[in-house]
Structure formats: structure tokens, C-alpha cells
Design a protein around this motif. Sequence first.
Motif, PDB file in Angstrom:
ATOM      1  N   THR A  73       0.671  -1.169   0.038  1.00 44.54           N
ATOM      2  CA  THR A  73       0.089   0.029  -0.053  1.00 44.54           C
ATOM      3  C   THR A  73       0.838   1.179   0.008  1.00 44.54           C
ATOM      4  O   THR A  73       0.583   2.111  -0.823  1.00 44.54           O
ATOM      5  CB  THR A  73      -1.057   0.044   1.148  1.00 44.54           C
ATOM      6  N   ALA A  74       1.829   1.267   0.757  1.00 44.01           N
ATOM      7  CA  ALA A  74       2.792   2.405   0.843  1.00 44.01           C
ATOM      8  C   ALA A  74       3.596   2.683  -0.699  1.00 44.01           C
ATOM      9  O   ALA A  74       3.717   3.738  -1.022  1.00 44.01           O
ATOM     10  CB  ALA A  74       3.959   2.134   1.933  1.00 44.01           C
ATOM     11  N   GLU A  75       4.029   1.562  -1.180  1.00 40.21           N
ATOM     12  CA  GLU A  75       4.681   1.752  -2.466  1.00 40.21           C
ATOM     13  C   GLU A  75       3.753   2.318  -3.529  1.00 40.21           C
ATOM     14  O   GLU A  75       4.179   3.047  -4.400  1.00 40.21           O
ATOM     15  CB  GLU A  75       5.145   0.267  -2.983  1.00 40.21           C
ATOM     16  N   ALA A  76       2.254   1.795  -3.511  1.00 40.84           N
ATOM     17  CA  ALA A  76       1.520   2.162  -4.488  1.00 40.84           C
ATOM     18  C   ALA A  76       0.996   3.651  -4.221  1.00 40.84           C
ATOM     19  O   ALA A  76       1.034   4.561  -4.917  1.00 40.84           O
ATOM     20  CB  ALA A  76       0.083   1.634  -4.172  1.00 40.84           C
ATOM     21  N   GLU A  77       0.872   4.268  -3.065  1.00 43.79           N
ATOM     22  CA  GLU A  77       0.829   5.470  -2.727  1.00 43.79           C
ATOM     23  C   GLU A  77       2.036   6.402  -2.953  1.00 43.79           C
ATOM     24  O   GLU A  77       1.734   7.708  -3.426  1.00 43.79           O
ATOM     25  CB  GLU A  77       0.420   5.869  -1.036  1.00 43.79           C
ATOM     26  N   ALA A  78       3.304   5.971  -2.814  1.00 48.92           N
ATOM     27  CA  ALA A  78       4.458   6.704  -3.077  1.00 48.92           C
ATOM     28  C   ALA A  78       4.351   6.984  -4.691  1.00 48.92           C
ATOM     29  O   ALA A  78       4.516   8.061  -5.088  1.00 48.92           O
ATOM     30  CB  ALA A  78       5.875   5.890  -2.849  1.00 48.92           C
ATOM     31  N   LEU A  79       4.038   6.095  -5.536  1.00 49.25           N
ATOM     32  CA  LEU A  79       3.894   6.115  -7.094  1.00 49.25           C
ATOM     33  C   LEU A  79       2.832   7.296  -7.356  1.00 49.25           C
ATOM     34  O   LEU A  79       3.114   8.193  -8.293  1.00 49.25           O
ATOM     35  CB  LEU A  79       3.701   4.745  -7.658  1.00 49.25           C
ATOM     36  N   ARG A  80       1.813   7.140  -6.605  1.00 44.38           N
ATOM     37  CA  ARG A  80       0.786   8.226  -7.058  1.00 44.38           C
ATOM     38  C   ARG A  80       0.956   9.401  -6.603  1.00 44.38           C
ATOM     39  O   ARG A  80       1.027  10.447  -7.065  1.00 44.38           O
ATOM     40  CB  ARG A  80      -0.771   7.721  -5.987  1.00 44.38           C
TER      41      ARG A  80
END
Length: 85
Positions: free
Chosen positions: A32-39
Motif C-alpha cells: 500500500t505504501a509503495e502504491a501511494e508513493a507512486l501516486r
Amino acid sequence: MSWWVVVEEQRGMGDSRSWSLSETFPHPDRETAEAEALRLAREYQPAYPWSPKARKVLRGPGGYLVIVEGRTSTFHFRLSVVEEI
């Protein structure tokens, strides 16, 4: 344990630029953190430059470096995905 997305931005002008912690976002897991970082790498609006014209997103170990070109200057910010221990 939780995972965090941490945003650090350049502040100041010219030779007096320095890094500053801008935002922190907690997440329950790494995915979840990695997906949010990309966003955020694609959408986060940094304090500088005031009139962004272009953005380049670079991925590295543990996060992203984002270069934002403004009308008169270029700034960058970084997003790190880190684990609280």
C-alpha cells in the motif's frame, strides 16, 4: 509495524537550498505504501516551483526522486518508503 511514505522537499532559493521533511503518510503494509508513493510521485504538488511546467519521475531503491521544472527554476523532491521498527 507500519510502513510510511515520507516526502522531503528542497526549500529556499539559490545556494541556500536545503532538504526539509514536508509530509508523512502511514500505511498498514509495504504494498500500500509503495502504491501511494507512486501516486504521490505523479500528483504531489511541492511548494516550489510555483508554476510547474513539467515533471520527471525517477525510481530508485526505496522510493522516487521527482524533478519539477517551473517557468524560471527547477526543484526536486523525494519520496521514500520506509518501515517503522
